[in-house]
Design a protein around this motif. Structure first.
Motif, PDB file in Angstrom:
ATOM      1  N   THR A 395       0.827  -1.212   0.000  1.00  0.00           N
ATOM      2  CA  THR A 395       0.000   0.000   0.000  1.00  0.00           C
ATOM      3  C   THR A 395       0.857   1.257   0.000  1.00  0.00           C
ATOM      4  N   ARG A 529      -8.164  -5.002   4.285  1.00  0.00           N
ATOM      5  CA  ARG A 529      -8.341  -3.619   3.845  1.00  0.00           C
ATOM      6  C   ARG A 529      -8.693  -3.544   2.356  1.00  0.00           C
ATOM      7  N   THR A 533     -12.355  -2.255   0.947  1.00  0.00           N
ATOM      8  CA  THR A 533     -12.361  -1.074   0.075  1.00  0.00           C
ATOM      9  C   THR A 533     -12.999  -1.378  -1.273  1.00  0.00           C
ATOM     10  N   CYS A 619      -7.312   5.581   8.315  1.00  0.00           N
ATOM     11  CA  CYS A 619      -6.600   5.538   7.039  1.00  0.00           C
ATOM     12  C   CYS A 619      -5.462   4.528   7.120  1.00  0.00           C
ATOM     13  N   CYS A 624      -4.755   8.218   3.252  1.00  0.00           N
ATOM     14  CA  CYS A 624      -6.010   7.889   2.565  1.00  0.00           C
ATOM     15  C   CYS A 624      -5.967   8.180   1.070  1.00  0.00           C
ATOM     16  N   GLU A 627      -6.520   5.116  -1.155  1.00  0.00           N
ATOM     17  CA  GLU A 627      -7.920   4.690  -1.151  1.00  0.00           C
ATOM     18  C   GLU A 627      -8.792   5.665  -1.933  1.00  0.00           C
ATOM     19  N   GLN A 631     -11.171   4.687  -5.047  1.00  0.00           N
ATOM     20  CA  GLN A 631     -12.579   5.087  -5.065  1.00  0.00           C
ATOM     21  C   GLN A 631     -12.882   5.896  -6.321  1.00  0.00           C
TER      22      GLN A 631
END
Length: 950
Positions: A395, A529, A533, A619, A624, A627, A631
């Motif tokens: 990540t 995670r 998500t 987060c 964040c 992510e 999104q």
């Protein structure tokens, strides 16, 4: 004005012959006084009228079609109403007539079928309305002998005198005989333009309208008194099909039908079901063998085909066929797509920079280094255990692809790009206005809508019932107050519903994360995670797509109950409501991730809970931003792929298939009807009606928001928008040419309220990107650490600086992990991401000074970034003129030339008057010469000074 004989209404009437349904006359037993709706008796009428493009005489072009439904008798044939003779009213004689086509054949002894008074009322209204249309000068022809049972068609033709009259009323600019040379570039610019033309020649459409022009005809508002100024050598083509249909539609809107107790135009008649459809015809077929060349076929080949995706659009031909309003939409879409090319290139470079520097990024290297042995606090109560920061290595590395110094540059670039795009479009719009003779065009107030007239009638009837004498009524804010209140409450409720759904998805994420954490497999725990998500974003996408359709219907209903006066007011209010609801629907989940997720978590030992059981989301260690990127990308791509493309392709195909199956079922019942070739108006009737440009603009505006608002988190957004738009242009083109009825051409000089929405999004994008960079990404904390806390001027130690410590003995009762030895050793101190005092401090777990330093830097960055970028955008706006210099010169040149034309015309009139005076003098002198010869010779000179009154 003398009417062209070619367009005479009824040549047979001069001889007393009336063309009506002969068979119906024999069966019913009466004769008809007068008929102006024609029915041809030729042996092969379909070939003569080019299968519906002309009247039955094969000479008069069909400019517009009215469609109505009628009921049949049990024998399956049309009911023909008997004529009620009224010698005292010529108008009644015109209207009371049988429907040409297939009439009812009443057998001897067979009783007439029961009359449907509702249908009879509609028929009365149609006949009065059609009579009024003929009084306005239009020529009509009815056809009920069609392959579509129970549907009748009224063909409308506007003769030359009506076209001239209405063109003068509408102030249509038409080309005159005068031609002038367009200013050409010289020197270096001319060479550059010639090189560019040679390079772009393969991607130019092969249409005559798209070729560069060196001369242009001078245009002037049409006037019947100045017909000599215009080139009327070919009257058939002087007014093209687009202009003819526009003129007829204006007559249809203002022609009234008063049998319903109040004035009704075509919009009211359509709303009340008197007519089921009204539309102009397409120019002909676009595919098949032996198809005559026409503009529709040319558009299908050079525009509405995926094989020409790399070519420019033939915008002038689009405008010629569909009108200025639709032409401006596709021109705007083309400019927007072209401007996405440089934005996509820069976005790819920024992304590649992130890929190239990921191995050199010290913070991500520290997070991936297992030797650091950083133990993180549990992500949930009880079921979650301690975890190693190195497990979030993937990540952290992925976050660097989008969270790097180049992202800040890209945000500034996109803000300037948006300002440049708006200026470029304004200049392009001015060029189109000049080319399409729209300079000086001002939109006039439209006719009132049918619903508005009905409300005004209802109000006036209420006042008449109270015996009040009133002037012309109109709706005030008091009449609309209940609708305004409903709008306000409805919009607040819809926005609240969107927030509630987003909150529900948050609960899903928290509960699913806690449930997956119980999994005993290490792989299951490590992918918690990502799984949460991805599934949450898919749920958001599905909800957004569903609510988009729901909100569109609700916005239309809310606008309808407001009862706007004109179509323009209705469209603007509908756009505002639909955009507001769809904007909130599309961007609320993204706003949550960008600005709220992880902000109100609390700290270990003092977490914030929802419903006293669910902890707020945190987060990832890398922030964040990753992510947010996931999104944004899934919602943007999913929305474009599913809603914009699959829906636009799939739904029309499905409707077309359903119509085909229905027609196939009917054809199987009547083989003789199946063998007939359809008329043009029958084929067009089976197409989808045009629903306006609002859905087309809306999807592009929402996409523009994705490209600009959160571009700091997703630099590849312009690239995906570009790829989508390349398909979207051809998809929309194919839909307009092949799937939709031909819309009425509407004159417009700009894209209206959409331009203001674009400017608003551009300004909002600067603010949002400033907050994304400063609060969502780690850009500001890195700068603060680098210049305030770093010992050696590098980023070494940054990760440790952003983590606070927590003593596990301070957990609240019942919140500590069930398995504290999950990592294989006992944990005394765990770390969490925040700026707080350590447990060995006097004010343990209080916010530290570092937090306030970072917050001050973040706020300072927002202020500096916002003002700097706004200033640069305004500077771009100021430095680029709205009107290109060459266009302003050409407009001035047109005005000068027009003055010269009128001055020459006045001089010509004066010369003719002088010539006539001299001729009159000469005639007078000759008439007096015998008498003058007998008088004195000196008096001969008096003939030259003989006074002449003209």
């Amino acid at each position: 004005m003398r009417v062209n004989k070619k367009y005479s209404c009824l040549p047979a009437e001069e001889k007393g012959i009336h063309i009506i349904n002969i068979r119906a006359i024999e069966d019913i037993g009466y004769d008809q006084h007068e008929s102006t709706l024609l029915n041809s008796l030729s042996k092969n009428p379909d070939a003569d009228c080019k299968y519906g493009l002309y009247f039955r005489d094969g000479k008069r072009k069909v400019d517009y079609i009215l469609v109505y439904h009628y009921k049949k008798s049990s024998a399956g044939k049309t009911l023909t109403r008997r004529v009620h003779h009224n010698d005292s009213s010529a108008r009644s004689a015109k209207q009371d007539q049988p429907l040409p086509g297939k009439g009812v054949q009443l057998e001897m002894g067979e009783s007439e079928p029961h009359v449907d008074y509702h249908e009879d009322d509609k028929r009365f209204r149609r006949e009065e309305y059609e009579g009024n249309l003929m009084e306005a000068g239009l020529e009509l022809e009815r056809d009920e002998d069609t392959k579509i049972h129970g549907v009748g068609f009224v063909k409308i033709h506007a003769p030359w005198n009506v076209l001239c009259r209405e063109a003068e009323f509408l102030k249509l600019k038409m080309p005159t005989k005068k031609m002038y040379q367009i200013n050409q570039t010289h020197g270096l610019l001319k060479k550059i333009n010639s090189v560019i033309q040679k390079i772009t020649e393969p991607i130019q459409p092969k249409v005559a309208e798209h070729k560069p022009q060196t001369v242009k005809r001078l245009s002037y508002p049409f006037s019947r008194e100045k017909q000599h100024l215009f080139d009327l050598s070919d009257r058939d083509s002087f007014f093209d099909s687009k202009t003819r249909s526009t003129i007829v539609y204006e007559i249809l809107k203002r022609t009234t039908c008063t049998k319903a107790k109040y004035s009704m135009g075509i919009t009211s008649l359509l709303a009340n079901g008197v007519y089921s459809a009204a539309y102009p015809l397409h120019d002909g077929d676009y595919e098949g063998e032996n198809v005559e060349p026409n503009d529709r076929k040319l558009l299908c080949e050079e525009w509405a085909s995926y094989g020409v995706f790399y070519k420019y659009q033939p915008i002038d031909l689009v405008r010629k066929y569909f009108g200025e309003k639709i032409g401006l939409y596709f021109a705007w879409l083309g400019v927007y797509t072209q401007m996405l090319i440089p934005a996509s290139i820069v976005g790819i470079i920024v992304f590649l920079y992130g890929c190239a520097t990921v191995d050199e990024n010290i913070p991500s290297m520290e997070m991936c280094d297992q030797r650091n042995n950083i133990t993180m606090c549990p992500l949930c109560d009880k079921t979650c255990s301690y975890w190693k920061m190195s497990s979030a290595c993937a990540t952290a590395r992925a976050s660097h692809l989008f969270d790097n110094p180049a992202t800040v540059f890209f945000s500034v670039f996109m803000a300037l790009w948006a300002a440049t795009f708006m200026e470029h479009w304004k200049r392009k719009q001015m060029r189109l206005n000049y080319r399409w003779d729209l300079t000086g065009f001002e939109e006039e107030e439209d006719h009132p809508r049918a619903e508005y007239e009905a409300k005004v009638l209802e109000k006036s009837l209420r006042k008449e019932h109270k015996h009040k004498e009133t002037d012309k009524e109109k709706l005030t804010w008091k009449d609309r107050f209940p609708a305004y209140l409903t709008n306000f409450v409805g919009i607040i409720f819809m926005v609240g519903l969107t927030f509630a759904i987003v909150f529900g998805v948050i609960i899903y994420r928290i509960s699913t994360a806690a449930a997956l954490a119980i999994s005993s497999t290490p792989s299951g725990r490590s992918s918690v995670r990502v799984t949460v998500t991805a599934t949450a974003v898919i749920i958001n996408l599905v909800v957004i797509i569903i609510l988009d359709e729901v909100y569109g219907c609700i916005a239309r209903w809310l606008t309808q109950i407001e009862v706007p006066k004109t179509d323009k007011n209705f469209e603007e209010r509908l756009i505002f409501k639909a955009f507001l609801l769809k904007f909130v629907n599309a961007y609320t989940p993204i706003f949550y991730v960008a600005f709220f997720k992880g902000r109100f978590v609390g700290r270990p030992g003092d977490y914030v809970y929802i419903f006293h059981s669910f902890r707020m989301e945190e987060c990832a260690p890398g922030g964040c931003l990753m992510e947010l990127c996931i999104q944004l990308s899934i919602i943007m791509l999913g929305k474009q792929l599913i809603q914009n493309n699959l829906f636009e392709i799939g739904i029309p195909k499905m409707k077309k298939f359903i119509r085909y199956m229905k027609l196939k079922r009917r054809r199987s019942l009547d083989h003789e009807e199946h063998m007939k070739k359809k008329q043009r108006y029958e084929v067009d009737y089976n197409l989808e009606p045009f629903a306006g440009l609002t859905p087309e603009y809306m999807e592009m505006i929402i996409q523009f928001g994705f490209v600009t608002l959160f571009v700091a988190s997703f630099p590849l957004a312009p690239l995906f928008a570009l790829l989508n738009n390349i398909i979207e242009i051809r998809l929309d083109a194919k839909k307009f040419v092949t799937e939709l009825r031909r819309p009425v051409a509407v004159r417009a000089k700009d894209i209206g309220i959409w331009y203001n929405i674009l400017r608003g999004i551009g300004k909002l994008a600067v603010i949002i990107n400033a907050f994304v960079i400063s609060f969502t990404s780690d850009f500001i904390p890195r700068l603060v650490y680098l210049y305030m806390y770093s010992e050696n001027g590098t980023m070494h130690g940054f990760v440790n600086h952003t983590l606070s410590s927590f003593n596990v003995s301070d957990f609240q009762a019942g919140t500590a992990p069930n398995d504290p030895m999950d990592l294989g050793y006992e944990v005394q101190i765990c770390r969490y991401k925040d700026y707080r005092e350590p447990p060995w401090s006097e004010n343990k777990y209080d916010i530290s000074k570092d937090f306030w330093a970072v917050l001050a830097a973040r706020l300072a960055f927002v202020i500096v970034f916002q003002n700097l970028v706004m200033f640069m955008s305004d500077f771009v706006d100021w430095i680029i003129p709205d009107i290109p210099k060459d266009i302003s010169q050409q407009i001035h040149k047109e005005k000068v030339l027009m003055v010269e034309v009128f001055m020459r015309e006045e001089q010509g009139k004066l010369q003719m008057l002088e010539t006539w005076k001299d001729k009159k003098k000469g005639e007078n002198c000759n008439n007096h010469s015998p008498r003058l010869s007998r008088s004195h010779s000196g008096s001969l000179s008096s003939c030259h000074s003989y006074p002449l009154d003209v």
